[in-house]
Scaffold this active site. Structure first.
Site, short mmCIF file in Angstrom:
data_model
loop_
_atom_site.label_atom_id
_atom_site.label_comp_id
_atom_site.label_asym_id
_atom_site.label_seq_id
_atom_site.Cartn_x
_atom_site.Cartn_y
_atom_site.Cartn_z
N ASP A 199 -9.16 22.60 -23.67
CA ASP A 199 -8.80 22.73 -22.26
C ASP A 199 -10.03 22.45 -21.27
O ASP A 199 -10.56 23.09 -20.34
CB ASP A 199 -8.47 24.20 -22.12
N HIS A 236 -2.27 18.80 -21.88
CA HIS A 236 -3.23 18.10 -20.95
C HIS A 236 -2.40 18.28 -19.75
O HIS A 236 -1.31 17.68 -19.58
CB HIS A 236 -3.82 16.81 -21.48
P1 GDP Z 1 -7.52 19.52 -21.56
O1 GDP Z 1 -6.27 19.67 -22.60
O2 GDP Z 1 -8.82 19.07 -22.11
O3 GDP Z 1 -6.83 18.20 -20.86
O4 GDP Z 1 -7.47 20.71 -20.44
P2 GDP Z 1 -6.21 21.43 -19.83
O5 GDP Z 1 -5.49 20.36 -19.17
O6 GDP Z 1 -5.52 22.31 -20.79
O7 GDP Z 1 -7.09 22.26 -18.74
C1 GDP Z 1 -7.82 21.86 -17.52
C2 GDP Z 1 -7.19 22.43 -16.54
O8 GDP Z 1 -8.22 22.45 -15.47
C3 GDP Z 1 -6.06 21.63 -15.80
O9 GDP Z 1 -5.21 22.51 -15.09
C4 GDP Z 1 -6.66 20.54 -14.70
O10 GDP Z 1 -5.89 20.21 -13.83
C5 GDP Z 1 -7.83 21.36 -14.28
N1 GDP Z 1 -9.07 20.82 -13.92
C6 GDP Z 1 -9.48 19.61 -14.64
N2 GDP Z 1 -10.77 19.28 -14.13
C7 GDP Z 1 -10.81 20.32 -13.15
C8 GDP Z 1 -12.00 20.56 -12.22
O11 GDP Z 1 -13.05 19.90 -12.26
N3 GDP Z 1 -11.81 21.72 -11.42
C9 GDP Z 1 -10.73 22.38 -11.38
N4 GDP Z 1 -10.95 23.59 -10.65
N5 GDP Z 1 -9.76 22.39 -12.24
C10 GDP Z 1 -10.03 21.11 -13.17
#
Ligand code: GDP
Length: 426
Positions: A13, A41
């Site tokens: 995440d 994701h």
């Molecule tokens: P992944 O599995 O590594 O892709 O991560 P997830 O999708 O589970 O979680 C990342 C969350 O953080 C998602 O809801 C994204 O939209 C959000 N996100 C990604 N980068 C950023 C950021 O720089 N700032 C904020 N506030 N949210 C972010």
């Protein structure tokens, strides 16, 4: 020509999906090489907000090939659902290639996962119940079904009967369930296979051709370094390697094909499921960070469970970067910390025997460990509209520099929001 692995340095995440979606614009192939629909994701772009579990994150770029490699746990129903969701949202048909060697997550894997977590009760691992552990157990016990098996009815039935022989004893005697019938499963799986047949191919040959032709390839990792079964917080780990080192194994390219390992690091910590999490915080401080985190709070994409929250952990992150072999870092969610006067960071662990260590220990020694915290000044401002590194407040730059020094890897991107344009190059 670049072959880049985008992987998590923490517990998952970290925002790998956003980074993959952004970098896919400059790539020809996005490849999933491990894991299954147990990770989610979240991607926010001009088309809307999407949760991808099975499809690679390059699907929003119509010219990009999205590849499911042999190492993936293929959940056919989930993949079909996701494709339909994208098409319904007006996204053009993604270019999709599924390995004929990828193995299939069966309904019985999901059932076993659920029954076993239920049986374990308070000792459960916090599984997402997508069948991943039983799937990989079968794969390594040589009881798995490859996509290529779906089109030979007799072979498929025989493979299922072999797999069910032992499991039906468990279903009836351990879990008090009815036994499953291989013959009844065959048509269900074959129907799903027929739907995916247009995409099934020898993806290894496809990727070798792309690689030798100098195309740009992204390997998209799932979960994070600390969930790796060999190097992570076993047994609170996942069932396939989350490391960049496994990318070429799960995809079918040689190890020396990878030229770049972009590890995604979160500016604070979050973790779904059970296991040691030394910089964890509780109570109102955790609730506030959770509420402000991610794009709509820190809740699991698969389960909707509130994520466990903690401060940035230099010990775990440095270890995660080391085992990933990171060549560069994308630091995400920096904007989230803009409400704090001071930002605690974990710089060492105090183990139960009183030892202070900066090196990440084996799970058995994490029991009773406490974080050694330092505080960095906060910047108390909104970073979501900042568009260059130089525009960041000095305290935010200091925080980035602290993480770079702690992780010992260059931070080349800083993400200041969930949207594509909220990304600073450094
Ligand atoms: P992944 O599995 O590594 O892709 O991560 P997830 O999708 O589970 O979680 C990342 C969350 O953080 C998602 O809801 C994204 O939209 C959000 N996100 C990604 N980068 C950023 C950021 O720089 N700032 C904020 N506030 N949210 C972010």
């Amino acid at each position: 020509m670049t072959v880049t692995a985008i992987v998590g340095a923490n517990w998952g995440d970290e925002g790998k999906g956003k980074m993959t979606d952004v970098l896919a614009a400059r790539s020809s192939y996005v490849v999933r090489y491990q894991g299954g629909s147990n990770a989610g994701h979240t991607i926010i772009n001009d088309y809307g907000k999407f949760s991808l579990h099975m499809l690679p994150s390059g699907v929003f770029h119509p010219e990009v090939w999205n590849v499911i490699g042999p190492g993936v746990a293929l959940d056919m129903e989930q993949l079909i659902r996701e494709r339909e969701t994208l098409l319904a949202a007006g996204i053009s048909e993604p270019k999709l290639a599924i390995s004929d060697r990828a193995q299939i997550v069966l309904p019985l894997h999901r059932l076993l996962d659920e029954l076993e977590e239920e049986r374990l009760g308070s000792r459960s691992f916090g599984s997402t119940k997508r069948g991943i552990a039983p799937f990989y157990a079968d794969k390594y016990a040589k009881l798995g079904i490859q996509t290529g098996d779906l089109f030979d009815e007799a072979r498929l039935k025989e493979r299922l009967e072999q797999s069910l022989a032992g499991k039906n004893i468990l279903f009836t005697h351990l879990y008090n369930r009815e036994p499953l019938d291989a013959a009844a499963l065959v048509p269900v799986l074959r129907r799903l296979g027929e739907q995916l047949l247009p995409y099934m191919t020898d993806t290894t040959a496809l990727l070798h051709q792309a690689w030798s032709g100098g195309e740009s390839i992204l390997f998209e990792g799932q979960l994070g370094a600390l969930r790796d079964p060999d190097h992570g917080i076993y047994p609170y780990s996942t069932s396939s390697s989350t490391l960049a080192g496994f990318a070429t194994v799960g995809a079918g390219l040689p190890p020396y094909a990878v030229t770049n390992i972009l590890a995604v690091v979160k500016s604070y910590s979050s973790c779904v499921g059970a296991g040691p999490f030394i910089s964890e915080i509780a109570g109102p401080r955790a609730d506030e960070l959770r509420r402000r985190g991610g794009d709509a709070g820190e809740f699991g994409v698969v389960t909707g469970r509130p994520r466990r929250m903690g401060w940035f952990d230099a010990v775990a992150t440095r270890y995660g970067l080391t085992i990933q072999g990171a060549t560069e870092v994308a630091l995400t969610n920096l904007d989230v910390l803009g409400y704090l006067d001071e930002i605690p960071v974990c710089v060492a662990y105090k183990l139960a025997d009183g030892t202070i260590t900066e090196n990440f220990p084996v799970t058995a020694r994490l029991d009773g460990a406490q974080p050694v915290l330092e505080k960095l000044p906060g910047w108390k401002s909104d970073l979501s509209t900042v568009r260059s590194y130089d525009e960041l407040p000095p305290a935010a730059q200091k925080y980035v520099e602290f993480i770079q020094a702690a992780g010992k890897v260059n931070i080349s991107y800083i993400s200041t929001g969930p949207h594509r344009n909220q990304l600073l190059a450094r």
